[in-house]
Every structure is written in C-alpha cells, then in structure tokens.
Enzyme design. Structure first.
Site, PDB file in Angstrom:
ATOM      1  N   GLY A  51      -8.382  -0.243  31.446  1.00  0.00           N
ATOM      2  CA  GLY A  51      -8.671   1.100  30.951  1.00  0.00           C
ATOM      3  C   GLY A  51     -10.140   1.218  30.593  1.00  0.00           C
ATOM      4  O   GLY A  51     -10.841   0.215  30.435  1.00  0.00           O
ATOM      5  N   CYS A  78      -7.350  -7.088  31.734  1.00  0.00           N
ATOM      6  CA  CYS A  78      -8.595  -6.452  31.330  1.00  0.00           C
ATOM      7  C   CYS A  78      -8.423  -5.759  29.973  1.00  0.00           C
ATOM      8  O   CYS A  78      -8.248  -6.425  28.967  1.00  0.00           O
ATOM      9  CB  CYS A  78      -9.080  -5.491  32.416  1.00  0.00           C
ATOM     10  N   HIS A 166      -9.276  -8.961  36.961  1.00  0.00           N
ATOM     11  CA  HIS A 166      -8.276  -8.147  37.662  1.00  0.00           C
ATOM     12  C   HIS A 166      -7.632  -8.961  38.791  1.00  0.00           C
ATOM     13  O   HIS A 166      -8.185  -9.057  39.888  1.00  0.00           O
ATOM     14  CB  HIS A 166      -8.931  -6.893  38.251  1.00  0.00           C
ATOM     15  N   SER A 220       0.323  17.225  59.206  1.00  0.00           N
ATOM     16  CA  SER A 220      -1.041  17.084  59.717  1.00  0.00           C
ATOM     17  C   SER A 220      -1.070  16.245  60.984  1.00  0.00           C
ATOM     18  O   SER A 220      -2.053  16.269  61.721  1.00  0.00           O
ATOM     19  CB  SER A 220      -1.932  16.426  58.662  1.00  0.00           C
ATOM     20  N   GLY A 221       0.004  15.477  61.223  1.00  0.00           N
ATOM     21  CA  GLY A 221       0.020  14.557  62.349  1.00  0.00           C
ATOM     22  C   GLY A 221      -0.438  13.169  61.965  1.00  0.00           C
ATOM     23  O   GLY A 221      -0.368  12.243  62.761  1.00  0.00           O
ATOM     24  N   GLY A 222      -0.916  13.000  60.708  1.00  0.00           N
ATOM     25  CA  GLY A 222      -1.299  11.691  60.216  1.00  0.00           C
ATOM     26  C   GLY A 222      -0.081  10.866  59.852  1.00  0.00           C
ATOM     27  O   GLY A 222       1.060  11.337  59.907  1.00  0.00           O
ATOM     28  N   VAL A 223      -0.306   9.626  59.444  1.00  0.00           N
ATOM     29  CA  VAL A 223       0.786   8.704  59.134  1.00  0.00           C
ATOM     30  C   VAL A 223       1.665   9.255  58.013  1.00  0.00           C
ATOM     31  O   VAL A 223       2.898   9.297  58.125  1.00  0.00           O
ATOM     32  CB  VAL A 223       0.228   7.316  58.742  1.00  0.00           C
ATOM     33  N   SER A 225       2.114  12.357  56.547  1.00  0.00           N
ATOM     34  CA  SER A 225       2.924  13.560  56.772  1.00  0.00           C
ATOM     35  C   SER A 225       3.944  13.336  57.881  1.00  0.00           C
ATOM     36  O   SER A 225       5.032  13.928  57.857  1.00  0.00           O
ATOM     37  CB  SER A 225       2.031  14.765  57.094  1.00  0.00           C
ATOM     38  N   SER A 226       3.630  12.477  58.846  1.00  0.00           N
ATOM     39  CA  SER A 226       4.598  12.186  59.916  1.00  0.00           C
ATOM     40  C   SER A 226       5.818  11.464  59.363  1.00  0.00           C
ATOM     41  O   SER A 226       6.964  11.792  59.707  1.00  0.00           O
ATOM     42  CB  SER A 226       3.944  11.347  61.014  1.00  0.00           C
TER      43      SER A 226
END
Length: 509
Positions: A51, A78, A166, A220-223, A225-226
């Site tokens: 944080g 952290c 981290h 959109s045709g992207g990964v 949204s597909s």
C-alpha cells in the site's frame, strides 16, 4: 481458499493470480472486511498486500490486531509486513535509505517453511520508503539486505510471516516458490481449483442471472470480449446480440477480420451487428489531447452507440463487457491509485441505459482468460491474439486524433507486425507501433522533410501487470524501420521504446 486483504497497492490482483497458479482459489477484498465475515469465509490463509501509506500515520489503512489471533496463517507483503510489525508491538520507521527495484536479499535462517528451496542470496523486488526497524516479540528475522535489517520475519508458532519485498512480481526471481510454500506448506491447501470449474460455474451463474432477459455484448474481436461472447452464447444462446463498433481506431483491416469470425459466415451462431461509427468518434475527439479525456470520450461514445443499437433490437436488460482484472486495478480498485481509466471501467459515463452491466471475466488475468477460451473451444488463433485496448489507436496516437494520424499508425503497425511474424520472434506479450507527437527534420530524395516519428514497442510479460522490454533482433528493427520510412507517408524517423512496466505502462497513453 486464500483471502487477500487489499491495502491499496498496485500489485494486489497479481498476488491473487500467483495464488491461482497453484490451483488454489483466491479472492481479493478490502482491508475493512470484518472479522466476522473473515471467520465466515474460513480461508486457509490470509495475505496482506502492499500500500502507498505509512502505518504510523493517523489516516492510514489498518486492520484489527485480532486478525493475527484467528488461528489462520497470515503473510504480510511490503506495507502488509510493516502493518503486522506495527500492530504487534514492533517498530516501523522511515528508512535511512529507500529501496526500489531489484535487490539482493540474504536469508538468515535455513529452516523457514516460507523459504524452503530458496537460495541463501536471492534477487527480490523492493519498493519501500519505510522499513521495520525492530521486529515484534516472538518474531525471528529471517532475511535482510545491506540497508533493510528486517527484509523478512516470522513467528512460526503463530503462523505469521512477513516480507518487505514483493514475491508476486516476476522480478523477484524465486517469488513463486515462496508463495507456493505459503499456500501449501504453511496453509495446507489442496490445490484442486481449475479453470474448467470457473467456466462451468460462470455459465451456470450467467444463465441464472439473466434468465429470460436479453443481453448485448460489447464485442471488439479481442481476446477478452471474444471469450465473454462465447461464454454468454453458451449460457443464453439466442438471447444474446453481439454488437461490434468499428470506431475507426482499429488496426489495419481489423474490422473486416472481426466480421469474418463473428459475422453470418463465421463459425459462431450469434446475432452479429457491425456499426461503422468512424466519423462520429473522430468528431468527438477533434482537438482533444489529454489521454484521460480521450479514454472517457471513447468509453462514453461506445455506450451511447450500444444504447442506440439496443433500442433498434428491442428491450435489452444487460450490457456484457470483457473487463478483466488489470483493467479494474489500473482504473482504481478501492484505495489503489488510478493509473489510467479503461474505457469499460473508469471510462463509463454516469448514466448507462441498461438494467445492469455484466462482466464475467472481471476476476481473471489475461493468461486465465486465454485458458478459459481454450476450455470453451475457441480456436488458438483467436485465443492467442495479442491484446488490443478498447480505445484502440486513440491511445497509441499522442496528442489529437485525426484520420490522417490513424492512417499513419495503422500502416506502420501493420508493417511492424508483419516483420515480427516473418522473423518468427516468439515470447512477446505485446508489440505495436505508436505515433508520437514529435516532428523532426529529415532528408529524403535530397529534399528536406519535417515529419512524424513512429515509436515501436515490444514487451515480454505473462500477466500484463509488469513487463520487460523485449530485445528484438537488430535485423528486425532495421527492416521494419526501413519499410516504415519508405512506405508510410508522413514518417521520417523510427524509435524503439526500451522502458519496462513499471515505470511505464505497456500502452503509450
């Protein structure tokens, strides 16, 4: 299940992803979650995130000290490690020397369950201004650095562990080993959570939630949204309409490619609507140079187009979006800082004319979305596509967006992707061309030019929360540069971006 309590750091969702890599289910919740709710959830372990605050400030994020007496193993990371020390009687101070970036950490104990199988000297990612100056009573210091006396500490009897660095980021070389040790050796998890169970459960939940309602999927045709579209099609079938908005900010020929896959001649039985809205978006973006304003304009215009299409279709109850975890965290989750507003999260307008927005992938990272896509039977060529942002080339054009600038970046990007593919370069998470707002003097054909500079970017990443610049073969960069300068009108210079994430983001705006 492992519970992650969010104290406002930028890597919170990445912690959850690392846990899930071990086939253990993980949820992220605000640090304000009540002890009664935690008891009810009965997690096998709790992780406290990083944080931005100092634990000794009056308004800092905190939790009840009773959390450490629930009998549940706790790992503080952290800020979470400092909070554990502070609440249990240790001392936290401003560090004489801050540590940022890759740091050599030395282990001081060879019998810690957390560090089983970890080298005595190991590279970890530090990012802190404060440090634990004195560990609480009952704690053993298990690691340090030359400037950080308590890089790790533990109270094995109480199952309390803390690390200043981290372990969740890829820059911590053996971080995955540490988190696996916590999940299995310390928490005793079974490791039986798999992506196929997520897919089955999500389809059932969507079917129950939507019932007889109608849904409109923002495709959109992207990964992302597909995968969301195929999930919905399996859940509600003909009640789903996929609307593809071609905003004129897509990669070269991409609109036609999307229609070929999801349109009437494609392999999926969905109702597909393509809306050509290029002129509308260009008008809205005219004169706008601020990247946040561009994102919000594009996001709002998306929604307005969907609303209009929904009215043509008839009553539509739900808007489906392919929002994923990195979108959410970078748009500001809880107390986390806003890095950039994503068009389908922070970019949403105040008023949306739908009953509800459905985001079935909101809890997944990109690699998990790809895994879900394979479980759904989506072809690899779709599942493995590199990410493309919703605002499209609008955020790969620095400054004002114009039709001419879109043409330049489309052509340059197509050449770049073609040359990378020809060379068979593998292992890239994302690569693209962006148009800077810089114009410089050049010479072509014995004449003076004053044209734009294209910036090429290629990164290696598995989670898109952190990334390293890819060392592309010089021959590829040379060939790409030569072709862009010779073939793309308006460009006389090509640059290569060598910056990682952090400090940069993967996209330019």
């Amino acid at each position: 299940m492992i519970l992650v309590l969010d104290f406002g750091g930028q890597y919170n969702q990445l912690i959850a992803r690392r846990v899930r890599e071990n086939h253990v289910y993980c949820e992220v919740h605000p640090h304000t979650m009540s002890l009664d709710r935690i008891r009810e959830m009965a997690p096998k372990g709790i992780i406290l995130t990083g944080g931005p605050n100092s634990v000794y400030q009056a308004d800092s994020a905190s939790c009840s000290p009773e959390l450490f007496r629930l009998g549940i193993p706790v790992l503080g990371i952290c800020y979470g490690s400092q909070l554990m020390a502070y609440l249990l009687g240790g001392r936290v101070e401003t560090a004489p020397t801050s540590e940022y970036g890759k740091t050599e950490v030395t282990l001081r104990s060879g019998r810690s369950k957390l560090f089983a199988g970890v080298d005595t000297k190991t590279i970890c990612w530090m990012s802190h201004t404060d440090y634990i100056a004195a560990a609480p009573d009952g704690f053993q210091i298990t690691a340090d650095t030359p400037v950080c006396p308590v890089a790790a500490m533990e109270n094995e009897a109480e199952n309390l562990y803390a690390v200043q660095f981290h372990p969740e980021v890829m820059h911590t070389v053996q971080g995955k080993v540490m988190l696996k040790n916590f999940v299995y050796a310390i928490c005793g998890c079974a490791g039986d959570w798999k992506m196929d169970s997520f897919v089955r459960r999500t389809i059932c939940e969507l079917r129950e939630k939507i019932g007889n309602g109608r849904a409109l999927c923002a495709l959109s045709g992207g990964v992302d949204s597909s995968v969301a579209a195929v999930l919905l099609s399996k859940a509600i079938g003909s009640q789903l309409t996929c609307v593809f908005v071609d905003h004129g900010l897509l990669r070269k020929d991409e609109g036609d490619q999307v229609e070929a896959v999801f349109g009437p001649n494609g392999p999926y039985d969905v109702h597909f609507v393509r809306v050509n809205a290029k002129d509308r978006f260009y008008q809205k973006l005219a004169g706008v140079t601020d990247p946040e304003q561009k994102r919000k304009i594009i996001g709002e215009e998306f929604i307005r187009v969907f609303e209009e299409e929904a009215k043509k279709i008839g009553a539509v109850d739900y808007l489906v979006q392919g929002t994923i975890y990195p979108d959410v965290i970078e748009s500001g989750l809880g107390k986390s800082a806003v890095i950039k507003s994503h068009h389908n999260v922070g970019g949403l307008p105040d008023y949306v004319d739908f009953k509800e927005i459905v985001e079935p992938l909101r809890l997944l990272f990109k690699d998990e979305v790809r895994t879900a896509g394979r479980e759904l039977g989506i072809p690899d060529y779709l599942v493995n596509r590199q990410p493309f942002p919703g605002p499209g080339l609008g955020i790969r054009i620095i400054g004002e967006v114009t039709e001419e600038k879109v043409r330049i970046v489309q052509e340059a990007d197509a050449i770049y992707r073609e040359e990378v593919a020809k060379a068979g370069v593998e292992g890239l998470g994302q690569y693209f061309a962006a148009l800077t707002n810089m114009r410089s003097v050049g010479v072509m054909g014995d004449g003076r030019t004053y044209d734009y500079a294209i910036a090429l970017r290629a990164v290696m990443t598995s989670d898109f929360m952190t990334a390293e610049s890819a060392q592309l073969p010089w021959e590829v960069l040379q060939k790409t540069t030569s072709r862009i300068v010779n073939e793309v009108r308006g460009v006389n210079r090509v640059l290569y971006d060598c910056t990682g994430k952090p400090p940069a983001t993967i996209e330019f705006e």
